[in-house]
Design an enzyme around this catalytic site. Structure first.
Site, PDB file in Angstrom:
ATOM      1  N   LYS B 230       0.896  -1.079   0.097  1.00  0.00           N
ATOM      2  CA  LYS B 230       0.059  -0.006   0.144  1.00  0.00           C
ATOM      3  C   LYS B 230       0.864   1.188   0.032  1.00  0.00           C
ATOM      4  CE  LYS B 230      -3.885   2.614   2.175  1.00  0.00           C
ATOM      5  NZ  LYS B 230      -3.250   3.609   1.412  1.00  0.00           N
ATOM      6  N   LYS B 401      -7.829  -2.494   2.085  1.00  0.00           N
ATOM      7  CA  LYS B 401      -6.500  -2.056   2.556  1.00  0.00           C
ATOM      8  C   LYS B 401      -6.280  -2.687   3.945  1.00  0.00           C
ATOM      9  CE  LYS B 401      -8.708   2.393   3.322  1.00  0.00           C
ATOM     10  NZ  LYS B 401      -8.833   3.813   2.999  1.00  0.00           N
TER      11      LYS B 401
END
Lengths: 328, 530
Positions: B230, B401
């Protein structure tokens, strides 16, 4: 030199020359009580002095055995070395300002007050004095109350809308004073019954006994729920919001009648669908005008954050101080 | 404008998204198109720029009310919103002016920006005089450009879809990019057929990931999922269409000229493709990007100079391919889009990178790999279902996420300020300090993380324990310790403490700690070096 009329003490605001307390928080021998709200009229004092217009409410609050002396507005009586009289403050039924005179000095403790007309009580009466003690619950100029007719228009439009959508209109308001004022304001505008939460019943009855004209009301039956209440207006105390009591309304729009509803952030934070700006306290203009009307040389500010009001008054030539400064 | 004020009031009064959507759709049916188009624009977050400064608004307020500066400021701090505070301070005006919304938006307000300051202040006062309080409020909101009424862009899209009877995704795409209001563009939104000439300048609506709260194993088989780092940069779409390359931010703002090295590299891509990815600050030979704070030097610069370009070069880390050879690929599975993207980026300049897959066998190994997130300067991992399409907006289920746990520090509450919006009038904006040679020095500000009961308790405490007032800010007795989460600590010459704490927020009110237990600045400085 110590002030002989005003001395803020932990038990409450004390009048040394008169030997009495105003709205004491702890039990004392002599209590002069401005009005019947719970944070002003407390049980346990040996003797009470109140305005006659509020006697019924005081009995309800203080209990039958309490020793209560009642006086007409403007009637002079003596406590210790002080001549005392009570004058309408316009806050609610029986609410009083306390005028104290000693050795040519006059102090007025206005208690909670408002300047707007209220069909349930006598209007605020400006009392000339040397020292004026004012509240400042709404002590910023963003608080200026809209005309009551406008608020009632909004309230009726909301009720109509709820009736169209077949949902109950549940209006939260303080059970003593605010609820009856709203009822009295609604009276000439409606011919329908208004439902009351149990906490409002006895207090509303006391207003009727005191001769205040109120519209038809009906207690909310224990079993009444759901469709039976669709389109009806129900008055309830704020403590009922979010309580099991609310479960009887599967579909309700909620409103809150309070001066705090003037600010959008307050409306949103409290989570009511609608906010109606109705207050029994003075707005900014009411505070400033009342200080001016009193003609007082010295002004003490109490209740709420009086910082802005004190500074504003000082900049406009008044000798203003927070009441707490008097004790310091 | 009165009809729009009514719409605003209706939106403000309900928390129900259905009721809001219905209210907007009803307005679109009712209102003349040249007004409705502006309503869509402002509700969707559009604003007119630089109409009047806050200083001018304050000056006009002082002149109109006669209140001193400090009283206007106290009122603003109490209300938490300048537009609203002004509306409440002014004497309530007559309702003598009902100019249409489009007259305000196309004529009056842009005209305001062109006046000299003194005339502008006079103009504001004369408008205020002719409007009732609720319209003054809305006018001020349009001027200050912060018309938030709990309406998301997605809700506006849904209302437009309801009104036009078209699919929401099509509306979202047509609204994206630099959609300009006008009666014609509103009609174009509702056209059944797509006009390709317009599409060329429009990015696709972004697909947004949701935070993974369940255990990662709950996602099922590992090999159905693509895992990627990420990245901690600026999300952007890189469009290569016709003969030009364009970068669009997630706020659907064109970033023309801000990142010339990416635009230049993109010219080597074949025409008719759109990439989704992240802009990162990245030094030539480095194996990992630089922290977000480095990228911040580039964000504000419209036209970076040669020195800045050399000191802080950027790269585009691509992770999805939305369009190729002019064809929309969003309905194709991610597996295919990734393969095409990898092929496309072969032999491209290093400014255009392919976000590598974090290949592991099984979730346990991936969980272990995630521990390296910080040293790789990433925020954790992204998990994307390999057979998923590229969706619109924040839809749960296909993109997750999976961020790493934040760092924490214990700090003492030293200043409080009242908040905004639904926290107006409450002390909810806090400044925290840590120990430096016997003194508490401020290191972080945080606004969130307490529940309503804690906020009420702390608010009452602040009022009773104020040491000094500095306008709306109060210093308070050092007594309460809070555990703050944060993402990074950097050395900073712009902060008195010498460190910058990134994205601090309150985790817990540590009533179990005394102020002596709070962290020390020297330890934070050591962290910043590490």
């Amino acid at each position: 030199m110590p002030d002989l009329l005003l001395d803020p003490r932990p038990e409450g605001l004390y009048c040394p020359a008169g030997g009495f307390y105003i709205d004491p928080a702890e039990p004392v021998a002599q209590a002069v009580v401005t009005h019947a709200h719970g944070d002003h009229a407390r049980q346990g004092n040996a003797r009470y002095h109140v305005a006659r217009a509020g006697l019924g409410l005081m009995r309800e609050r203080l209990g039958e055995p309490a020793a209560i002396e009642a006086y007409d507005y403007g009637e002079a009586f003596t406590l210790g070395e002080v001549q005392v009289s009570l004058h309408p403050s316009g806050h609610m039924l029986g609410a009083a300002q306390i005028r104290m005179e000693h050795a040519g000095n006059v102090a007025v403790v206005s208690g909670d007050y408002k300047r707007e007309p209220d069909p349930t009580c006598a209007a605020f009466e400006p009392v000339p004095c040397d020292t004026f003690v004012t509240e400042s619950t709404f002590g910023l100029p963003v608080y200026r109350w809209p005309p009551m007719t406008q608020v009632i228009d909004e309230l009726l439009a909301w009720w109509d809308d709820c009736a169209r959508r077949k949902v109950s209109a549940v209006l939260f308001c303080y059970a003593l004073g605010k609820a009856q004022r709203l009822l009295a304001e609604l009276a000439p505008r409606i011919d329908r019954v208004i439902y009351l939460h149990g906490a409002l019943l006895r207090l509303t009855e006391l207003y009727r006994e005191a001769g205040v004209a109120l519209p038809a009301t009906q207690p909310l039956e224990e079993h009444a729920r759901g469709a039976a209440l669709a389109g009806e207006l129900v008055l309830a105390p704020p403590s009922a919001a979010g309580s099991p009591w609310m479960r009887r309304f599967p579909n309700a729009s909620t409103g809150f009648a309070s001066g705090w509803m003037q600010i959008r952030g307050n409306r949103r934070r409290r989570g009511y669908d609608r906010g109606f700006v109705v207050s029994d306290h003075a707005d900014w203009d009411g505070l400033v005008h009342s200080v001016r009307d009193s003609g007082a040389r010295r002004v003490y500010v109490t209740h709420g954050d009086g910082h802005a009001l004190v500074r504003y008054l000082r900049e406009h030539g008044h000798d203003a101080l927070p009441l707490a400064a008097l004790g310091a | 404008m009165r009809r729009f004020v009514q719409l605003y009031a209706a939106l403000d009064r309900t928390g129900s998204t259905t009721a809001k959507r219905d209210a907007i759709a009803a307005y679109l049916h009712d209102a003349p198109p040249d007004d409705a188009t502006w309503a869509v624009y402002v509700l969707g977050g559009g604003k007119l720029r630089r109409l009047a400064s806050a200083t001018e608004l304050r000056q006009a307020t002082r002149e109109a009310t006669g209140y001193p500066d400090w009283l206007v400021e106290e009122s603003y701090a109490h209300v938490g919103d300048l537009a609203e505070a002004i509306a409440l301070l002014l004497p309530s005006g007559a309702s003598g002016d009902d100019a249409a919304l489009h007259v305000w938006m196309e004529d009056r307000l842009p005209g305001l920006a062109r006046l000299d300051p003194a005339t502008r202040v006079a103009q504001l006062r004369s408008w205020w005089q002719a409007l009732p309080t609720d319209e003054v409020y809305l006018l001020n909101k349009l001027i200050t450009g912060a018309l938030r009424v709990g309406v998301s862009r997605r809700l506006v899209v849904q209302a437009l879809a309801q009104w036009s009877q078209l699919p929401t995704d099509l509306i979202a795409h047509r609204l994206s990019g630099d959609w300009t209001p006008g009666a014609a563009s509103l009609a174009a939104l509702a056209q059944p057929a797509e006009d390709d000439a317009h599409r060329a300048h429009r990015p696709y609506p972004f697909f947004l990931a949701s935070p993974l709260e369940a255990p990662v194993e709950s996602l099922g088989e590992r090999d159905k999922w693509l895992a990627e780092w990420k990245w901690d940069g600026i999300r952007a779409q890189l469009m290569r269409r016709d003969d030009q390359a364009q970068l669009w931010s997630r706020g659907e703002e064109r970033l023309d000229g801000r990142f010339p090295e990416i635009e230049q590299a993109a010219c080597t891509l074949p025409a008719g493709c759109v990439l989704d990815g992240e802009i990162l600050a990245w030094d030539g030979a480095a194996s990992a990007p630089r922290p977000f704070t480095a990228l911040q030097k580039r964000i504000g610069k419209l036209k970076p100079g040669a020195k800045l370009l050399a000191e802080t070069p950027v790269r585009f880390m691509a992770y999805d391919l939305l369009e190729q050879d002019g064809a929309d690929l969003r309905e194709r599975p991610l597996r295919e889009r990734r393969e095409r993207l990898a092929t496309l980026l072969e032999g491209m300049p290093p400014t255009l990178l392919l976000s590598p897959a974090a290949d592991t066998d099984g979730w346990a190994a991936l969980t272990q790999l995630r521990e390296q997130s910080r040293e790789r300067h990433t925020e954790g991992l992204m998990l994307k279902r390999l057979d998923s399409p590229y969706r619109v907006g924040r839809r749960r289920g296909d993109w997750w996420k999976w961020k790493v746990d934040p760092y924490t520090l214990d700090a003492v509450l030293i200043y409080a300020q009242s908040g905004h919006g639904r926290r107006a009038g409450l002390f909810t904006d806090y400044t925290f300090g840590v120990w430096d040679r016997g003194h508490l020095v401020p290191v972080a500000k945080a606004y969130s993380g307490l529940d309503d009961a804690e906020i009420a308790r702390l608010d009452a405490w602040v009022r009773a324990h104020t040491l000094e007032r500095f306008g709306p800010v109060r210093s308070v007795e050092p007594e309460h310790v809070f555990e703050l989460a944060y993402e990074a600590i950097q050395r900073s010459s712009r902060h008195k403490s010498g460190v910058a704490v990134r994205f601090p927020r309150i985790l817990r009110w540590r009533t179990d700690l005394s102020i002596r237990d709070a962290d020390r600045l020297e330890d934070l400085k050591r962290m910043a070096e590490g």
